[in-house]
Design an enzyme around this catalytic site. Structure first.
Site, PDB file in Angstrom:
ATOM      1  N   LYS A 452      -9.789  -8.439   1.220  1.00 20.84           N
ATOM      2  CA  LYS A 452      -8.407  -7.935   1.151  1.00 20.84           C
ATOM      3  C   LYS A 452      -7.562  -9.079   0.601  1.00 20.84           C
ATOM      4  O   LYS A 452      -7.149  -9.976   1.338  1.00 20.84           O
ATOM      5  CB  LYS A 452      -7.936  -7.490   2.536  1.00 20.84           C
ATOM      6  CG  LYS A 452      -6.581  -6.847   2.515  1.00 20.84           C
ATOM      7  CD  LYS A 452      -6.211  -6.348   3.897  1.00 20.84           C
ATOM      8  CE  LYS A 452      -4.843  -5.724   3.907  1.00 20.84           C
ATOM      9  NZ  LYS A 452      -3.813  -6.517   3.268  1.00 20.84           N
TER      10      LYS A 452
HETATM   11  P1  ATP Z   1       0.087  -0.507   3.301  1.00 23.23           P
HETATM   12  O1  ATP Z   1       0.083  -0.937   1.870  1.00 23.23           O
HETATM   13  O2  ATP Z   1      -1.260  -0.088   3.775  1.00 23.23           O
HETATM   14  O3  ATP Z   1       1.191   0.408   3.634  1.00 23.23           O
HETATM   15  P2  ATP Z   1       1.057  -3.050   4.018  1.00 23.23           P
HETATM   16  O4  ATP Z   1       2.108  -3.016   2.981  1.00 23.23           O
HETATM   17  O5  ATP Z   1       1.390  -3.609   5.372  1.00 23.23           O
HETATM   18  O6  ATP Z   1       0.376  -1.682   4.230  1.00 23.23           O
HETATM   19  P3  ATP Z   1      -1.317  -4.469   4.034  1.00 23.23           P
HETATM   20  O7  ATP Z   1      -1.517  -4.085   5.450  1.00 23.23           O
HETATM   21  O8  ATP Z   1      -1.141  -5.891   3.745  1.00 23.23           O
HETATM   22  O9  ATP Z   1      -0.112  -3.811   3.367  1.00 23.23           O
HETATM   23  O10 ATP Z   1      -2.589  -3.875   3.254  1.00 23.23           O
HETATM   24  C1  ATP Z   1      -2.672  -2.985   2.231  1.00 23.23           C
HETATM   25  C2  ATP Z   1      -2.610  -3.676   0.882  1.00 23.23           C
HETATM   26  O11 ATP Z   1      -3.700  -4.576   0.697  1.00 23.23           O
HETATM   27  C3  ATP Z   1      -2.781  -2.741  -0.285  1.00 23.23           C
HETATM   28  O12 ATP Z   1      -1.603  -2.025  -0.556  1.00 23.23           O
HETATM   29  C4  ATP Z   1      -3.188  -3.666  -1.406  1.00 23.23           C
HETATM   30  O13 ATP Z   1      -2.048  -4.184  -2.051  1.00 23.23           O
HETATM   31  C5  ATP Z   1      -3.859  -4.821  -0.699  1.00 23.23           C
HETATM   32  N1  ATP Z   1      -5.281  -4.995  -1.011  1.00 23.23           N
HETATM   33  C6  ATP Z   1      -5.879  -6.183  -1.190  1.00 23.23           C
HETATM   34  N2  ATP Z   1      -7.166  -6.039  -1.410  1.00 23.23           N
HETATM   35  C7  ATP Z   1      -7.453  -4.716  -1.395  1.00 23.23           C
HETATM   36  C8  ATP Z   1      -8.626  -3.956  -1.574  1.00 23.23           C
HETATM   37  N3  ATP Z   1      -9.806  -4.530  -1.771  1.00 23.23           N
HETATM   38  N4  ATP Z   1      -8.508  -2.610  -1.480  1.00 23.23           N
HETATM   39  C9  ATP Z   1      -7.331  -2.010  -1.252  1.00 23.23           C
HETATM   40  N5  ATP Z   1      -6.182  -2.692  -1.078  1.00 23.23           N
HETATM   41  C10 ATP Z   1      -6.232  -4.036  -1.157  1.00 23.23           C
END
Ligand code: ATP
Length: 867
Positions: A452
């Site tokens: 991630k």
């Molecule tokens: P969300 O986007 O799920 O609403 P958030 O803004 O709090 O939540 P995070 O919890 O940090 O974001 O996690 C989701 C984000 O992680 C995705 O929107 C994307 O930008 C990022 N990301 C990084 N690596 C990946 C991956 N391998 N697959 C999907 N997303 C990824």
């Protein structure tokens, strides 16, 4: 159109250019310096008004004479058309004026020019009160299955016709009044459905503008249309139109906090108009907003100001003024966010159609006979269709015309399918507490774990002509920000690829080694019009999904297949374009998964994303909050220390775990790409924040003067969750932990009460009406602007805070113990801050695990000042 509630990050904002909703007092302080005068004649006279230096009274008399003449002529044609009425607005109860009264009085007679006492004020009022009465008499909040638009349409149309032919803004205002007056989601949806039906049947052309206005925007996120109005434009207009001086307006603002409420009060005090009011139509208001947003260049400020003045002049009565001003401030607060609107649209189009449309509508009397669950099913099916369309093509300009033509049907899904250069709403991942929860949820399934990455999500579109568009997680166009990625596209696109939509994470990297850099580094990159030659921060696109290929949608294909296409048809370019690092596994391989998780965190990643690879509809879904299902599930444990070889997954009592045999009632997780859905087929496992596994995204709303070393700063700071239903913010805790001195300093400069600078910024003295808080009063209130990610030890039932009251307890709200600031979430708008529902969900989760661990939650004193 950005808003405090919906703070859109536009590609064209410079680094420090935050959309700001300044308190009116900020503007007053400026105007005071310029010497504002009560009821001043507008600097730029409204259209058609002679520029001669007349006093207000002379001007109004002159205009009155003109209008009387005009009215006499019109009367000859239609004796009903123009009326001079009493200014007292029907159905509005005057509150006793406890604020400084403006210098103008309410007239007491219908005399067009009335002189009272020694003050000699003029009294004119717009025509069209009849329409208000008709609109007000419509039971808009009735259940849609008893509401009959046909009963009202003829009468309404008659009035609309007299005022120019289109649905009146009064109708939308009435809908807003009813919607903001209730917290019942059912009532909100019913009212919207009825209002939409009146428009579908009575004036379909006004439906689209009405939907934009009700959703507090004028265009989709990917088309940059900003109103760009400062608070000063609205305060100027209020002064000009309502005849208030700066002091009276400031007093009103201090009392009511919300600019719309100020406008409501100010309008009630208005006793004359300087131009003949023209009843506002929904279309007209929308067009005015578009004009404000699109007017550029020299003199544009004056033009925009004139439009704002005019809107306020034409607004009939307090309520229209309130909602016009809230719309101009881009903070409507009626709780009709996207989801509610889509639900309302789906129901409205099941029941109503325009006169010339041919699609079938449902028979209301048959629907009324259905059992509750059967009716819910009918609604749900239509909702799903409309939501699916909007997730793939999030633009009302596409959705509404199609609905008007064909209603809610399968074809709508085709007409509103994926399209190049129109961003689809991204699929989202569900948060899990830790690896063992993830492994438990995905037992029996093949999944992949991916790094991630900590960067910016990017949706890359490329058509057969090679044109590239790049969109952000929030669907803003950011092609200009990444010209280096645009340049990369022809190089990564394999021979067989003509067009595609791909998703990935853009991460700052070291250009020589490819080593990942943190998110902060990426934020230092300019946001707009980046020149390739000037790029100092190199980025790499780590692709993770392919949603569209060579003219075909891949959304319904399982992830394994989409990934296969992504990996085989595109070409890697070291340090510039590659695929996310991944590991395919099953729940039985917990140790390998743990190793992979560790390597992700060691490589500056936030954790892992875990994704289901195949559709296996016959395997039961084990996740979710369903207590019944949970009890049957043995919980998987992650081994504490690494042992050689692959450890078999064990349950709490040490038994080996077999994939659950018993079928859950839930559907199996699918491996398809589901736009705009947060499902367990994508799970986020983030590295532990040490004090808490969950974090909340809270809104800072107020502060107290600090003590000792912190005397110059705000400390503690009060934070809130959102209540989506009421549109309010509910205070949840005070925090003094996790801030550095540098942070405190910047925070004080941002939320400045003006004590040193003389120019308050982003602050107000009175508690805004949209805040729910009953504890000790802070020294200053912040204009809600930011989202902060907060860690905490646990959630407690609170004797002080009312956040989520009614959701877990009728008497007590929830608060946080040991809240600690982690970071600002510049990528999140206020609309994405955690909700009271989410907080209540975390509390329930905490209680459930406390119960299984033998503990129980007590009402605790909030640990307010723990550092
Ligand atoms: P969300 O986007 O799920 O609403 P958030 O803004 O709090 O939540 P995070 O919890 O940090 O974001 O996690 C989701 C984000 O992680 C995705 O929107 C994307 O930008 C990022 N990301 C990084 N690596 C990946 C991956 N391998 N697959 C999907 N997303 C990824």
């Amino acid at each position: 159109m950005s808003s405090p509630a919906k703070k859109r990050k536009l590609n064209n904002a410079t680094k420090n250019e935050k959309p700001q909703s300044k308190g009116l007092e900020y503007f007053f302080s400026k105007q005071k310096q310029n010497g504002g005068s009560p009821a001043a004649v507008p600097e730029s006279s409204p259209a058609g008004v002679d520029e001669a230096p007349l006093t207000d009274e002379e001007l109004a008399r002159k205009l009155q004479a003109e209008w009387d003449k005009e009215a006499a002529q019109m009367n000859a044609q239609n004796s009903n058309k123009t009326k001079i009425t009493e200014t007292q607005e029907k159905n509005e109860t005057e509150e006793p004026a406890t604020v400084d009264e403006p210098q103008l009085e309410q007239p007491k007679s219908a005399d067009p020019v009335a002189f009272f006492g020694g003050k000699k004020t003029l009294a004119l009022q717009s025509a069209g009160m009849d329409e208000d009465n008709i609109t007000i008499s419509i039971p808009l909040d009735e259940p849609p299955l008893t509401f009959e638009p046909s009963k009202y349409i003829d009468q309404l149309k008659d009035h609309w016709y007299k005022d120019g032919g289109h649905a009146s803004y009064a109708l939308l205002t009435r809908c807003f009044v009813l919607v903001s007056g209730t917290t019942s989601r059912i009532k909100i949806v019913d009212t919207l459905v009825n209002c939409l039906r009146l428009l579908i049947e009575g004036d379909p052309e006004s439906l689209l503008p009405a939907v934009w206005l009700a959703t507090n925007s004028i265009s989709p996120a990917y088309i940059s249309m900003e109103l760009g109005l400062g608070g000063s434009a609205i305060s100027k207009a209020l002064k000009q139109v309502c005849g208030l001086d700066s002091r009276s307006l400031k007093t009103l603002y201090d009392k009511y906090g919300d600019a719309g409420d100020v406008a409501f009060e100010a309008k009630k005090k208005q006793s004359f108009t300087l131009r003949k009011p023209k009843p506002l139509s929904i279309k007209g208001v929308y067009q005015s907003l578009v004009k404000i947003a699109t007017t550029q260049g020299q003199g544009s400020n004056e033009i925009k100001q004139r439009i704002v003045d005019r809107l306020l002049q034409d607004a009939r009565g307090g309520e229209e003024s309130r909602f016009i001003v809230r719309t101009l401030c881009q903070h409507l607060r009626i709780g009709a966010v996207k989801t509610t609107m889509l639900i309302a649209l789906s129901r409205a189009f099941l029941l109503s159609k325009p006169a010339d449309a041919e699609y079938e509508t449902k028979d209301i009397s048959s629907l009324a006979k259905l059992r509750k669950e059967e009716l819910a099913e009918v609604w749900a099916k239509a909702e799903e269709t409309v939501k699916a369309c909007f997730a793939k093509r999030p633009n009302y300009n596409d959705l509404i015309p199609n609905l008007l033509q064909i209603g809610v049907c399968e074809e709508l899904l085709i007409r509103c399918g994926l399209a190049l250069h129109i961003p689809l709403r991204p699929m989202l991942g569900s948060i899990t507490r830790d690896l063992s929860e993830m492994l438990t949820k995905l037992q029996g399934r093949d999944f992949t774990c991916e790094y991630k990455y900590d960067g910016q999500r990017a949706q890359v579109h490329c058509d057969e002509n090679g044109k590239v568009s790049i969109f952000s997680r929030h669907l803003e166009l950011m092609t200009d920000k990444y010209p280096d990625l645009v340049e990369l596209v022809p190089k990564i696109r394999g021979d067989g690829v003509s067009s595609f939509i791909m998703e990935g994470e853009v991460v700052a990297v070291d250009s020589a080694t490819g080593e990942l850099r943190n998110f902060q580094t990426l934020t230092n990159r300019a946001r707009k019009d980046v020149e390739i030659g000037s790029i100092t921060i190199q980025v790499c696109l780590f692709s993770f999904d392919l949603m569209y290929l060579n003219g075909q949608s891949l959304l319904d294909r399982p992830f394994r297949e989409r990934r296969e296409l992504l990996q085989s048809l595109f070409t890697e370019i070291p340090c510039r374009f590659t695929w996310v690092k991944s590991l395919d596994a099953t729940s039985a391989e917990s140790e390998t998964v743990l190793d992979f998780f560790k390597s992700a965190t060691e490589n500056k990643c936030e954790g892992i994303m875990v994704k289901i690879l195949d559709n296996l509809p016959d395997v039961a879904y084990m996740g979710g909050d369903d207590a019944e299902t949970k009890e049957e599930e043995p919980k998987l444990q992650i081994p504490k220390s690494k042992s050689k070889g692959k450890a078999k997954a064990k349950s709490d009592n040490g038994d080996q775990i077999e994939p659950a045999k018993k079928k859950s009632r839930r559907k199996a997780l699918l491996a398809t790409y589901e736009p705009d859905k947060r499902l367990d087929s994508w799970l986020k496992v983030k590295k532990d924040y040490s004090s808490s596994f969950d974090t909340l995204d809270l809104i800072p709303i107020a502060g107290w003067h600090g003590q000792g070393r912190k005397a110059k700063w705000w400390s503690p700071i009060l934070l809130a969750v959102r209540n989506e239903e009421s549109g309010t913010m509910e205070a949840v805790c005070k925090c003094i932990s996790g801030f550095t001195d540098v942070f405190y300093k910047a925070n004080k400069a941002f939320y400045d009460d003006g004590s040193e600078t003389g120019e308050p910024k982003n602050t107000r003295l009175q508690m805004p009406s949209f805040i729910e808080y009953s504890g000790p009063m802070p020294d200053v209130w912040f204009e809600p602007q930011e989202v902060w990610e907060m860690a905490f030890a646990d959630i407690t039932l609170s004797p002080t805070y009312t956040a989520a009251i009614g959701l877990v307890s009728d008497e007590r709200g929830l608060s946080l113990r040991f809240p600690r600031f982690l970071k600002k979430r510049d990528d999140k708008s206020l609309e994405e801050a955690s909700t009271n529902e989410f907080l209540a969900g975390l509390w329930r989760k905490q209680e459930a695990s406390a119960t299984t661990a033998g503990g129980a939650s007590k009402v605790a004193e909030e640990d307010e000042d723990a550092e």
